[in-house]
Design an enzyme around this catalytic site. Structure first.
Site, mmCIF file in Angstrom:
data_model
loop_
_atom_site.group_PDB
_atom_site.id
_atom_site.type_symbol
_atom_site.label_atom_id
_atom_site.label_comp_id
_atom_site.label_asym_id
_atom_site.label_seq_id
_atom_site.Cartn_x
_atom_site.Cartn_y
_atom_site.Cartn_z
ATOM 1 N N PRO A 1 0.828 -1.209 0.000
ATOM 2 C CA PRO A 1 0.000 0.000 0.000
ATOM 3 C C PRO A 1 0.867 1.266 0.000
ATOM 4 O O PRO A 1 1.891 1.311 0.684
ATOM 5 C CB PRO A 1 -0.786 -0.110 1.309
ATOM 6 C CG PRO A 1 0.082 -0.936 2.206
ATOM 7 C CD PRO A 1 0.847 -1.876 1.308
ATOM 8 N N ARG B 1 -0.597 5.010 -1.374
ATOM 9 C CA ARG B 1 -1.529 6.125 -1.195
ATOM 10 C C ARG B 1 -2.410 6.004 0.059
ATOM 11 O O ARG B 1 -2.595 6.975 0.786
ATOM 12 C CB ARG B 1 -2.428 6.210 -2.430
ATOM 13 C CG ARG B 1 -3.296 7.430 -2.485
ATOM 14 C CD ARG B 1 -4.325 7.304 -3.605
ATOM 15 N NE ARG B 1 -3.743 6.941 -4.873
ATOM 16 C CZ ARG B 1 -3.235 7.802 -5.757
ATOM 17 N NH1 ARG B 1 -3.288 9.085 -5.513
ATOM 18 N NH2 ARG B 1 -2.714 7.374 -6.891
ATOM 19 N N CYS C 1 4.461 29.510 -15.266
ATOM 20 C CA CYS C 1 4.062 29.906 -16.624
ATOM 21 C C CYS C 1 3.602 28.702 -17.450
ATOM 22 O O CYS C 1 4.275 28.276 -18.395
ATOM 23 C CB CYS C 1 5.225 30.598 -17.316
ATOM 24 S SG CYS C 1 5.822 31.962 -16.344
HETATM 25 C C1 LIG Z 1 2.924 2.581 -7.052
HETATM 26 C C2 LIG Z 1 2.987 1.171 -6.656
HETATM 27 C C3 LIG Z 1 2.361 0.737 -5.479
HETATM 28 C C4 LIG Z 1 1.537 1.634 -4.612
HETATM 29 O O1 LIG Z 1 0.348 2.039 -5.197
HETATM 30 P P1 LIG Z 1 -0.726 2.852 -4.346
HETATM 31 O O2 LIG Z 1 -1.836 3.090 -5.281
HETATM 32 O O3 LIG Z 1 -0.074 4.100 -3.899
HETATM 33 O O4 LIG Z 1 -1.123 1.989 -3.195
HETATM 34 C C5 LIG Z 1 2.508 -0.586 -5.118
HETATM 35 N N1 LIG Z 1 3.231 -1.447 -5.886
HETATM 36 C C6 LIG Z 1 3.835 -1.070 -7.015
HETATM 37 C C7 LIG Z 1 4.618 -2.047 -7.800
HETATM 38 C C8 LIG Z 1 3.731 0.253 -7.457
HETATM 39 O O5 LIG Z 1 4.317 0.625 -8.586
#
Ligand SMILES: *Cc1c(COP(=O)(O)O)cnc(C)c1O
Length: 422
Positions: free
Chosen positions: A273, A275, A342
């Site tokens: 996880p 975000r 800009c």
């Molecule tokens: C970006 C990413 C995540 C995290 O994704 P979220 O949407 O921020 O939870 C997990 N695993 C991989 C391989 C990613 O590229």
């Protein structure tokens, strides 16, 4: 849930008025809530309670060292996508045995760094990468634990720039080739086939794409067993959304959706996880410079810009915008909230209903913790904003505001006047 709330019309970060932080630190500024970060981690951990699950925080979402330390102290591992991220999380005290390395384009140097640090596993995204890792591992006289990242070919229904599990996407290995890949990988030297990975996208609000992904990877795990390949880890990626404006599924439902098809497999689960852990735990505060009225529009010009937070133009992302000091109830007005850069893409909100706003006022751009500061740049020679962590009634500057020396670091002035040989 987060700990940015109003008390008597003033926005607080935990126990501190946001305006008090701004008085000391200035604007634009990122403010994170430690209590919110810890709460989010615990909620995710609880959702997976009773299962053998390792939480590897996808640190690309927010990679300040203090934030990494906070998660590491809570027992998190990390999902990294570069050697830079590896160095960062090791510096913050991460346990290498809890680090997984994702990404489609790892360099030899990055593979070496990962093998030398002895991380848990490398998620492989192509046949040439598999060969490269085997080669580098042989050169270093080490075994590389690898996991193949499968592209499950499904559409999670999010913005195309944050959707990664479709067959057209650059990520992962096509479902149809996964068995061949493992058979081939088995024959290569210095590789240990540790797992299978997938990650279908980001800001996913519905559980059905997770169920579908789970079902597909469970099928592969069974096929591989039939081929005599027993995998220890199943890495299901990240992707759970947060409520910017939409209603995401809650973590418990997400967990049961994800785990449903996998319960009988008896493999160790990894989730990544990003975000969901940090998005709502951060805000960006900016000051209104001018309110500009044209024939057709009202523009609220603020001192933060797309170089500080690029999500609105990059993903058409919605961020709630709130006054730091509420000034009673008046009718809402429609305005575009824009920065000084800009570019027409330099906006935080368009045609947004806001309370009347005056020059000098502070605005909080909510849910800016994920993919906010980490995507900041120096475009227009703007120093990057500082990062603050609030913990109860104290706050800490965990990254200083950049200054002019930071802006020109590494540059040199050479004389490029036309010479006689021209
Ligand atoms: C970006 C990413 C995540 C995290 O994704 P979220 O949407 O921020 O939870 C997990 N695993 C991989 C391989 C990613 O590229």
């Amino acid at each position: 849930m987060n700990y940015f709330d109003y008390r008597d019309g003033r926005l607080f970060a935990e126990e501190i008025p946001v305006s008090e932080i701004v008085q000391r630190i200035g604007t634009p500024v990122y403010i994170y809530s430690a209590r919110t970060l810890r709460r989010h981690f615990r909620i995710i951990r609880q959702a997976f309670e009773g299962t053998d699950t390792l939480i590897c925080y996808a640190m690309k979402a927010l990679s300040n060292l203090s934030i990494l330390k906070l998660f590491s102290d809570l027992g998190a591992g990390f999902d990294i996508v570069s050697a830079g991220e590896l160095m960062r999380c090791l510096k913050a005290g991460a346990d290498p045995e809890k680090i997984v390395f994702s990404g489609v384009g790892k360099t030899d140097h990055e593979i070496e760094t990962a093998l030398t640090a002895d991380i848990l596993m490398i998620n492989v995204e192509s046949r040439p990468e598999l060969y490269r890792i085997s080669e580098v591992a042989r050169r270093l006289r080490r075994d590389a634990r690898v996991s193949l990242r499968v592209n499950p070919d499904l559409d999670p229904g999010t913005h195309p720039h944050i959707s990664t599990g479709h067959r057209d996407s650059k990520f992962g290995i096509p479902l149809s080739q996964v068995r061949e890949y493992y058979a081939e990988a088995r024959s290569l030297p210095n590789l240990v086939l540790a797992g299978l990975s997938t990650h279908i996208g980001s800001q996913i609000t519905d559980t059905s794409p997770f169920v579908e992904a789970g079902r597909k990877v469970a099928g592969i795990v069974r096929d591989l067993r039939a081929d005599g390949i027993a995998l220890k880890y199943l890495d299901l990626g990240g992707g759970l959304g947060i409520p910017y404006q939409e209603e995401p599924s809650d973590p418990a439902k997400y967990a049961s959706a994800l785990l449903g098809p996998l319960r009988e497999l008896g493999v160790k689960i990894i989730i990544e996880p990003g975000r969901v852990l940090v998005g709502n735990a951060g805000i960006m505060v900016t000051r209104v410079l001018y309110v500009k009225e044209t024939d057709v529009k009202r523009f609220v010009v603020v001192d933060g810009a797309m170089n500080d937070l690029i999500r609105p133009v990059l993903y058409e992302a919605y961020h709630e915008i709130r006054p730091v000091e509420e000034r009673g109830h008046s009718a809402l007005e429609t305005a575009d909230v824009v920065g000084p850069v800009c570019e027409s893409g330099d906006f935080f909100a368009r045609e947004r209903q806001l309370p009347p706003v005056e020059a000098g006022e502070l605005l909080a751009i909510m849910s800016a913790g994920a993919y906010g500061f980490v995507m900041a740049s120096n475009y227009n020679s703007r120093p990057r904003a500082p990062e603050i962590v609030v913990d109860g009634s104290r706050f800490h500057v965990v990254r200083e505001r950049e200054n002019f020396d930071d802006l020109v670091r590494g540059e040199s002035i050479v004389s490029l006047r036309e010479g006689p040989d021209a």
